[in-house]
Design a protein around this motif. Structure first.
Motif, mmCIF file in Angstrom:
data_model
loop_
_atom_site.group_PDB
_atom_site.id
_atom_site.type_symbol
_atom_site.label_atom_id
_atom_site.label_comp_id
_atom_site.label_asym_id
_atom_site.label_seq_id
_atom_site.Cartn_x
_atom_site.Cartn_y
_atom_site.Cartn_z
ATOM 1 N N THR A 1 -1.714 51.925 52.473
ATOM 2 C CA THR A 1 -0.403 52.503 52.222
ATOM 3 C C THR A 1 0.083 52.020 50.854
ATOM 4 O OG1 THR A 1 0.785 50.648 53.203
ATOM 5 C CG2 THR A 1 0.105 52.431 54.696
ATOM 6 N N GLU B 1 0.842 48.350 50.847
ATOM 7 C CA GLU B 1 -0.382 47.550 50.909
ATOM 8 C C GLU B 1 -1.060 47.509 49.546
ATOM 9 O OE1 GLU B 1 -1.901 47.976 55.532
ATOM 10 O OE2 GLU B 1 -2.364 49.584 54.106
ATOM 11 N N GLN C 1 7.114 61.005 56.587
ATOM 12 C CA GLN C 1 6.706 59.928 57.486
ATOM 13 C C GLN C 1 6.378 58.682 56.671
ATOM 14 O OE1 GLN C 1 6.769 60.114 60.886
ATOM 15 N NE2 GLN C 1 7.713 62.115 60.536
ATOM 16 N N HIS C 2 7.195 57.659 56.794
ATOM 17 C CA HIS C 2 6.963 56.418 56.067
ATOM 18 C C HIS C 2 6.249 55.416 56.972
ATOM 19 C CE1 HIS C 2 9.424 57.987 52.896
ATOM 20 N NE2 HIS C 2 10.524 57.981 53.626
ATOM 21 N N ASP C 3 5.499 54.494 56.345
ATOM 22 C CA ASP C 3 4.847 53.437 57.110
ATOM 23 C C ASP C 3 5.881 52.432 57.601
ATOM 24 O OD1 ASP C 3 4.824 50.914 55.083
ATOM 25 O OD2 ASP C 3 4.565 52.800 53.979
ATOM 26 N N ARG C 4 5.465 51.538 58.479
ATOM 27 C CA ARG C 4 6.392 50.608 59.121
ATOM 28 C C ARG C 4 7.110 49.724 58.103
ATOM 29 N NH1 ARG C 4 6.093 45.338 61.150
ATOM 30 N NH2 ARG C 4 7.496 44.941 62.925
ATOM 31 N N THR D 1 7.794 50.297 54.946
ATOM 32 C CA THR D 1 8.775 51.075 54.185
ATOM 33 C C THR D 1 10.023 51.333 55.023
ATOM 34 O OG1 THR D 1 7.029 52.106 52.873
ATOM 35 C CG2 THR D 1 9.156 53.232 52.923
ATOM 36 N N ARG D 2 9.841 51.576 56.325
ATOM 37 C CA ARG D 2 11.005 51.780 57.187
ATOM 38 C C ARG D 2 11.848 50.511 57.293
ATOM 39 N NH1 ARG D 2 7.032 54.380 60.379
ATOM 40 N NH2 ARG D 2 7.060 52.671 61.903
ATOM 41 N N THR E 1 4.915 59.839 48.378
ATOM 42 C CA THR E 1 3.823 58.880 48.526
ATOM 43 C C THR E 1 3.206 58.532 47.180
ATOM 44 O OG1 THR E 1 3.311 59.676 50.757
ATOM 45 C CG2 THR E 1 1.598 58.432 49.620
#
Length: 259
Positions: A49, A52, A81-84, A86-87, A218
């Motif tokens: 991501t 990462e 949809q964001h990764d964990r 980013t949320r 992204t």
């Protein structure tokens, strides 16, 4: 009367011979231990991501990637949809009243950043506690030999005996210790992957002024993760088109760009 030949009952010439042998052995042992610490099976390649990718360089890069993705999502085509991670950054921004300055957000994210790093340690991209511990242990033999040499030098000087090149050997050992204690953030695999990612996404560098209204949120996060701010320190990839922070829009009507 001083004995100008021997210290501790050993002549300078004889001691130097044994000492150089011991120093060489200590360095070899240190290199072997360090080699064991660095030896890992080849990790499986995975899709990273933006945060990462950023944490391969620094914690702030990871946060900057998340902020850029959020800002670009609000600026262009919606949040998606964001990764964990980013949320979580989004939540911290909301908690801070909408301020999105990566350097100020980093201290508020110790556990999420630890989890992010730990995942990449397990995946073989980053060096972790095991590597740092073994690196410190590897220098113990060299340190012991250097301490003995330092003490011997002191006694030799006090006794007014010739020290020969013993101080030079001790200094060399000290430099070796400093060198061996250096451990990069990334593993060899992680370094190779970071270079590959920079080549793959070279079109997102600030010099090309990429339009993230076209590339998407992204890509904005990836650009921030891999290349950071522009050469003037003010390039905010999340704001689209390589614009400066002063021309950024905000998301949720509260978040502003920050360097």
């Amino acid at each position: 009367m001083h004995d100008h030949t021997n210290t501790w009952g050993i002549s300078t010439e004889a001691f130097l011979g044994w000492y150089v042998a011991a120093a060489t052995g200590a360095v070899v042992i240190a290199l072997v231990i360090r080699g064991v610490a660095m030896r890992k099976p080849t990790p499986a390649l995975r899709t990273l991501t933006p945060p990462e990718m950023g944490v391969l360089t620094s914690d702030e890069r990871a946060v900057r990637a998340a902020v850029a993705e959020l800002e670009s999502a609000a600026y262009s085509a919606g949040q998606g949809q964001h990764d964990r991670f980013t949320r979580i950054v989004r939540q911290r921004i909301d908690d801070a009243g909408g301020t999105a300055v990566p350097s100020r957000l980093v201290p508020t994210l110790p556990l999420p950043l630890l989890e992010l790093r730990s995942d990449l340690v397990q995946a073989g991209y980053l060096n972790g506690n095991r590597e740092h511990t073994l690196t410190r242990l590897s220098v113990v033999p060299v340190v012991v030999v250097a301490v003995v040499g330092t003490i011997r030098t002191g006694f030799t000087v006090v006794n007014e005996n010739p020290v020969g090149y013993l101080p030079l050997v001790v200094v060399c050992l000290a430099l070796i210790v400093v060198t061996l204690l250096r451990l990069s953030r990334r593993t060899r695999f992680g370094q190779v992957e970071l270079s590959r990612l920079k080549d793959e996404y070279s079109y997102l560098t600030p010099n090309f002024q990429p339009s993230f209204a076209t590339y998407g949120a992204t890509s904005a996060g990836i650009a921030a993760a891999l290349f950071g701010p522009g050469r003037d320190g003010g390039w905010a990839p999340g704001c689209g088109g390589g614009s400066s922070p002063s021309s950024c829009s905000t998301f949720s009507s509260t978040v502003s760009c920050g360097g």
